[in-house]
Design a protein around this motif. Structure first.
Motif, mmCIF file in Angstrom:
data_model
loop_
_atom_site.group_PDB
_atom_site.id
_atom_site.type_symbol
_atom_site.label_atom_id
_atom_site.label_comp_id
_atom_site.label_asym_id
_atom_site.label_seq_id
_atom_site.Cartn_x
_atom_site.Cartn_y
_atom_site.Cartn_z
ATOM 1 N N UNK A 70 -10.185 10.871 -15.683
ATOM 2 C CA UNK A 70 -8.882 11.483 -15.428
ATOM 3 C C UNK A 70 -8.766 11.899 -13.960
ATOM 4 N N UNK A 71 -9.756 12.651 -13.474
ATOM 5 C CA UNK A 71 -9.675 13.161 -12.104
ATOM 6 C C UNK A 71 -9.978 12.090 -11.065
ATOM 7 N N UNK A 72 -10.836 11.139 -11.400
ATOM 8 C CA UNK A 72 -11.083 10.046 -10.470
ATOM 9 C C UNK A 72 -9.842 9.165 -10.318
ATOM 10 N N UNK A 73 -9.107 8.949 -11.404
ATOM 11 C CA UNK A 73 -7.849 8.221 -11.316
ATOM 12 C C UNK A 73 -6.854 8.954 -10.436
ATOM 13 N N UNK A 74 -6.827 10.283 -10.560
ATOM 14 C CA UNK A 74 -5.934 11.086 -9.730
ATOM 15 C C UNK A 74 -6.246 10.890 -8.246
ATOM 16 N N UNK A 75 -7.543 10.971 -7.896
ATOM 17 C CA UNK A 75 -7.929 10.845 -6.493
ATOM 18 C C UNK A 75 -7.714 9.414 -5.987
ATOM 19 N N UNK A 76 -8.112 8.428 -6.787
ATOM 20 C CA UNK A 76 -7.962 7.035 -6.385
ATOM 21 C C UNK A 76 -6.531 6.730 -5.983
ATOM 22 N N UNK A 77 -5.579 7.142 -6.811
ATOM 23 C CA UNK A 77 -4.195 6.770 -6.542
ATOM 24 C C UNK A 77 -3.507 7.725 -5.574
ATOM 25 N N UNK A 78 -4.051 8.920 -5.391
ATOM 26 C CA UNK A 78 -3.562 9.791 -4.324
ATOM 27 C C UNK A 78 -3.836 9.145 -2.971
ATOM 28 N N UNK A 79 -5.076 8.713 -2.780
ATOM 29 C CA UNK A 79 -5.462 8.108 -1.507
ATOM 30 C C UNK A 79 -4.834 6.731 -1.331
ATOM 31 N N UNK A 80 -4.925 5.895 -2.364
ATOM 32 C CA UNK A 80 -4.425 4.526 -2.259
ATOM 33 C C UNK A 80 -2.912 4.492 -2.081
ATOM 34 N N UNK A 81 -2.206 5.256 -2.906
ATOM 35 C CA UNK A 81 -0.746 5.275 -2.809
ATOM 36 C C UNK A 81 -0.287 5.957 -1.530
ATOM 37 N N UNK A 82 -0.936 7.080 -1.175
ATOM 38 C CA UNK A 82 -0.558 7.781 0.044
ATOM 39 C C UNK A 82 -0.702 6.902 1.275
ATOM 40 N N UNK A 83 -1.735 6.067 1.296
ATOM 41 C CA UNK A 83 -1.932 5.144 2.418
ATOM 42 C C UNK A 83 -0.926 3.999 2.385
ATOM 43 N N UNK A 84 -0.767 3.390 1.220
ATOM 44 C CA UNK A 84 0.045 2.176 1.129
ATOM 45 C C UNK A 84 1.536 2.422 1.309
ATOM 46 N N UNK A 85 2.024 3.597 0.918
ATOM 47 C CA UNK A 85 3.444 3.888 1.129
ATOM 48 C C UNK A 85 3.785 3.871 2.621
ATOM 49 N N UNK A 86 2.847 4.315 3.429
ATOM 50 C CA UNK A 86 3.120 4.459 4.864
ATOM 51 C C UNK A 86 2.584 3.311 5.706
ATOM 52 N N UNK A 87 1.903 2.353 5.087
ATOM 53 C CA UNK A 87 1.205 1.357 5.894
ATOM 54 C C UNK A 87 2.171 0.428 6.637
ATOM 55 N N UNK A 88 3.321 0.125 6.033
ATOM 56 C CA UNK A 88 4.298 -0.709 6.723
ATOM 57 C C UNK A 88 4.824 -0.028 7.975
ATOM 58 N N UNK A 89 5.163 1.256 7.841
ATOM 59 C CA UNK A 89 5.631 2.016 9.001
ATOM 60 C C UNK A 89 4.516 2.164 10.036
ATOM 61 N N UNK A 90 3.269 2.342 9.566
ATOM 62 C CA UNK A 90 2.127 2.434 10.482
ATOM 63 C C UNK A 90 1.962 1.146 11.281
ATOM 64 N N UNK A 91 2.086 0.001 10.623
ATOM 65 C CA UNK A 91 1.993 -1.274 11.324
ATOM 66 C C UNK A 91 3.090 -1.400 12.378
#
Length: 447
Positions: free
Chosen positions: A253-274
């Motif tokens: 449960x908590x590992x899923x929370x962390x995995x998608x916090x980091x993965x989603x938080x990065x990927x939402x902004x990656x286009x703008x970062x590029x």
């Protein structure tokens, strides 16, 4: 609909479970329409046309996650109660309408309502429904089946990302939203309605490839008897209450929370970062799309890996790759670097989706899998709601993504060690009273 399925089973030279995988996989394909890599293509055009901040735009992802957080347990219950097929059909209809309506979402409220509705399908009904029904059709080949489902999702991510970029660049944002909605309806509505069957037992089959209605050959004492196999199928599963009493459930449960916090938080902004790094919209879209190409092959690859090694070890590997890829982004300043980062990100996306689905199915069995996934998904949703908003706030306050990526990388690497504690749960004797002596449940392993 069952008549059509039985007719196809007589005609097709392979097991009907693979048709179910393909049909439910079409919903996972469509689910990628409101994916974060689609939204990241829209972030700059939306901010330029309507004057919206990146925090406001990325907040729509958090709004969708919070809405799904409330609905996820109910979706899991509905899948177990009414079946995956009606849930998937309704989900495709809602998703298509939501994406089409985005063409007229010109104020934050309507944008949030439409995108949040689509994200509820993305988070809950499509992945839980598709993976649950496929897990019911396969046990021995579950890794390959779940991998194939998320292969469809990876293809969807690639298609919708490139479609969005091309429609925006050559036509308009409105055309892009309408095109996405059209593809959702065309690809997914008919397969989910006509081809999905809930369980192999509904067609006189057993999981993987067995046919219990076949007459045993004379003198053959090894042919499985349907009443025995069916009994085992009913007794191999944990209830939601039983699952929630195990340490493994809460680690996942908590590992899923962390995995998608980091993965989603990065990927939402990656286009703008590029774009901030000087890459053009087309190059940014190509890099993001390349991550989906890697994810497509990775989905099948991780499914194969999970049939060879323990799932918790594979999950730890995914966390390591996530931490490394997030730190590596800080070095990206050109096309080659963006493609390398995309390859790492694609591997994480495929691995996290496949591994989580398989771990819950392997640990807790088939019968209550919808309810168990519905509750466990709330951890994933909390992570997905927190990550993009946190990244947006930190960017707006600091003016760069450096601190965000370093923070996320450190968290991911720490979790690569913690997830190893999620060992296969063993049911107490009192929970196994319905099983014959010496029989192992699907959620157990031999030592």
């Amino acid at each position: 609909m069952l008549f059509l399925a039985k007719k196809l089973q007589r005609i097709l030279p392979f097991y009907y479970g693979w048709v179910v995988v393909a049909a439910s996989g079409s919903a996972v394909f469509a689910r990628m329409a409101p994916n974060i890599t689609t939204l990241t293509i829209f972030i700059l055009p939306l901010s330029q046309q309507f004057g919206w901040s990146r925090t406001l735009i990325s907040g729509s992802v958090s709004a969708g996650a919070l809405a799904a957080l409330v609905l996820s347990p109910a979706v899991g219950w509905a899948i177990d109660r009414f079946g995956a097929r009606p849930v998937l059909v309704i989900s495709v209809l809602i998703l298509g309408l939501a994406m089409t309506s985005m063409a007229w979402a010109t104020v934050p409220l309507t944008f949030y309502l439409a995108f949040a509705a689509a994200r509820v399908v993305f988070h809950t009904s499509a992945p839980i429904g598709a993976s649950t029904v496929s897990a019911r059709w396969f046990i021995k080949k579950r890794g390959r089946a779940i991998g194939a489902i998320f292969l469809c999702g990876a293809i969807g991510g690639l298609v919708f990302t490139m479609l969005s970029a091309q429609m925006i660049e050559h036509f308009s944002m409105k055309t892009a939203w309408l095109s996405i909605g059209f593809v959702v309806f065309v690809v997914s509505l008919a397969p989910t309605l006509l081809l999905v069957v809930e369980r192999p037992e509904d067609m006189g089959l057993l999981p993987d490839y067995e046919r219990p209605n076949e007459s045993p050959s004379e003198g053959d004492e090894t042919t499985p008897q349907p009443n025995i196999s069916m009994s085992l199928a009913e007794n191999d599963s944990w209830t939601l209450t039983e699952a929630m009493r195990t340490k493994a459930f809460w680690i996942l449960f908590f590992m899923g929370m962390v995995m998608f916090c980091v993965n989603t938080g990065t990927n939402v902004h990656i286009g703008a970062f590029y774009r901030d790094q000087g890459l053009s919209l087309t190059i940014a879209a190509v890099a993001i799309s390349f991550s989906w190409l890697v994810s497509a092959f990775g989905s099948v690859g991780w499914g194969w890996v999970l049939e060879k090694i323990e799932a918790r070890h594979a999950y730890s590997m995914v966390f390591v790759i996530l931490g490394v890829s997030t730190m590596y982004l800080l070095t990206v300043d050109g096309t080659a670097g963006a493609l390398v980062a995309a390859a790492l990100i694609g591997s994480v996306s495929s691995g996290s989706n496949v591994i989580i689905s398989i771990m819950y199915a392997n640990y807790y069995g088939r019968n209550s899998l919808g309810r168990i996934r519905g509750v466990s998904e709330t951890g994933v949703l909390l992570g997905q709601a927190t990550g993009p908003l946190l990244a947006g706030i930190l960017f707006d306050s600091r003016g760069s993504y450096t601190f965000v990526f370093l923070l996320f990388a450190g968290i991911a690497l720490a979790c690569s060690m913690i997830v190893l504690k999620a060992k296969t749960p063993v049911r107490p004797v009192s929970m196994n009273t319905g099983l014959n002596s010496g029989t192992l449940s699907e959620g157990q392993t031999q030592n």
